[in-house]
Design a protein around this motif. Structure first.
Motif, mmCIF file in Angstrom:
data_model
loop_
_atom_site.group_PDB
_atom_site.id
_atom_site.type_symbol
_atom_site.label_atom_id
_atom_site.label_comp_id
_atom_site.label_asym_id
_atom_site.label_seq_id
_atom_site.Cartn_x
_atom_site.Cartn_y
_atom_site.Cartn_z
ATOM 1 N N ARG A 31 1.327 0.790 -14.729
ATOM 2 C CA ARG A 31 2.211 1.789 -15.334
ATOM 3 C C ARG A 31 3.698 1.432 -15.166
ATOM 4 N N GLY A 32 3.970 0.272 -14.539
ATOM 5 C CA GLY A 32 5.339 -0.215 -14.493
ATOM 6 C C GLY A 32 6.077 -0.022 -13.192
ATOM 7 N N ASP A 33 5.389 0.446 -12.140
ATOM 8 C CA ASP A 33 6.052 0.661 -10.857
ATOM 9 C C ASP A 33 6.249 -0.651 -10.093
ATOM 10 N N GLU A 34 7.173 -0.620 -9.140
ATOM 11 C CA GLU A 34 7.238 -1.639 -8.098
ATOM 12 C C GLU A 34 6.384 -1.141 -6.938
ATOM 13 N N VAL A 35 5.626 -2.041 -6.294
ATOM 14 C CA VAL A 35 4.722 -1.616 -5.228
ATOM 15 C C VAL A 35 4.944 -2.454 -3.974
ATOM 16 N N LEU A 36 5.117 -1.756 -2.857
ATOM 17 C CA LEU A 36 5.127 -2.381 -1.539
ATOM 18 C C LEU A 36 3.796 -2.081 -0.883
ATOM 19 N N CYS A 37 2.994 -3.107 -0.689
ATOM 20 C CA CYS A 37 1.673 -2.998 -0.067
ATOM 21 C C CYS A 37 1.811 -3.291 1.418
ATOM 22 N N VAL A 38 1.441 -2.336 2.258
ATOM 23 C CA VAL A 38 1.508 -2.505 3.709
ATOM 24 C C VAL A 38 0.090 -2.428 4.268
#
Length: 318
Positions: A31-38
């Motif tokens: 959907r176009g988000d930036e994602v920080l995966c922790v």
């Protein structure tokens, strides 16, 4: 919804290398988000996010949520915690710490940033329920000192923290109670019933049923669950939950085993073992609150179709 200087949401997903977290991240990126995966990779697996390496809007950080995290984001999905009995009973003290300290640290981050935060709670807060199906106003029947308590009570305490942050700090919280979920990227040896049965059937091993197989579960395909997560986070600042998210169609464990044998063409036989301690006999969500508050959300993938996709995934793994 707040957005960064590029006009995009930056979303934090803890436990993002896990089964549910990795599917949620796919959806957020789509959907176009930036994602920080922790993820600290205690039960998460980098193979679940390998396909995202090099994606310009994806970032991975190895971190344990039991310790504070200092980042700048617009939304938080807190999914970090072992979620299968095999994994959470392996280190029960760490499981409780992850649920409780993880909630404290992520709530503290959300409070500092003034951003909405989603908590992946569980139907296990109902314990071995005395009402059926389970509604959100049911307080549960939980053993506080049993072998499952590290998870059950850890999640219950996390819910307490979330609602106290709502009352004390006016934080925009979302608490979802997740019922049995299945699909690709489940861990083959995590002890969950769907993955257990599929792997045993594909390998031609006997399929183990605990008790006589009459205990019931309701199985939600992962894509449907993630859609519920997204709708919950978008539901606005007045919708906090808790809200059950799961499939209300109920099956016995024996019915599931027989369906897996049929769909895999396996020659596996059913064998019965004693029931584990505190294993719930019934588990079925009432999803009236989800339909009401999440834009008429309800599962769309039927069990046979979901099993077909999941069997295809495991067929390439075992």
């Amino acid at each position: 919804m707040a957005r960064n200087k590029y006009g995009r949401r930056r979303v934090l997903v803890t436990g993002g290398a896990g089964f549910l977290g990795s599917h949620l991240i796919d959806r957020l990126l789509d959907r176009g988000d930036e994602v920080l995966c922790v993820d600290n990779l205690f039960t998460g697996d980098k193979s679940n996010i390998d396909h995202l390496v090099g994606h310009t809007r994806f970032e991975f950080m190895r971190h344990d949520v039991c310790f504070p995290l200092y980042v700048e984001v617009d939304e938080i999905f807190n999914l970090a915690c072992p979620a299968s009995p095999v994994h959470y009973q392996h280190d029960p003290v760490q499981t409780t710490k992850t649920s409780v300290l993880g909630a404290i640290n992520m709530l503290g981050l959300a409070k500092r940033l003034r951003v909405p935060i989603f908590q992946a709670s569980t139907s296990e807060v109902y314990g071995d329920p005395e009402i059926h199906p389970q509604t959100e106003d049911y307080w549960g029947n939980v053993n506080p000192i049993g072998i499952r308590s590290c998870y059950d009570e850890g999640k219950r305490c996390a819910e307490t923290l979330f609602f106290d942050y709502l009352r004390q700090h006016d934080l925009d919280i979302k608490v979802a109670r997740i019922f049995n979920t299945y699909g690709p990227r489940m861990h083959a040896s995590d002890g969950r019933v769907v993955s257990n049965f599929i792997v045993q059937a594909l390998q031609g091993h006997d399929i183990t049923i605990f008790g006589d197989g009459s205990q019931t579960r309701s199985f939600c395909y992962v894509d449907d669950l993630v859609e519920g997560f997204i709708r919950f986070m978008e539901a606005g600042p007045d919708v906090h939950g808790p809200i059950n998210i799961g499939n209300p169609h109920e099956f016995t464990i024996r019915e599931l085993a027989e369906k897996v044998i049929e769909m895999t063409g396996s020659t596996s036989k059913l064998i019965q073992l004693p029931l584990p301690a505190d294993d719930p006999t019934q588990r079925q969500p009432n999803i009236g609150e989800a339909r009401k508050h999440l834009d008429n959300w309800e599962p769309k993938v039927q069990l046979e179709e979901g099993l077909r996709r999941t069997i295809a995934y495991f067929a390439d793994k075992v």
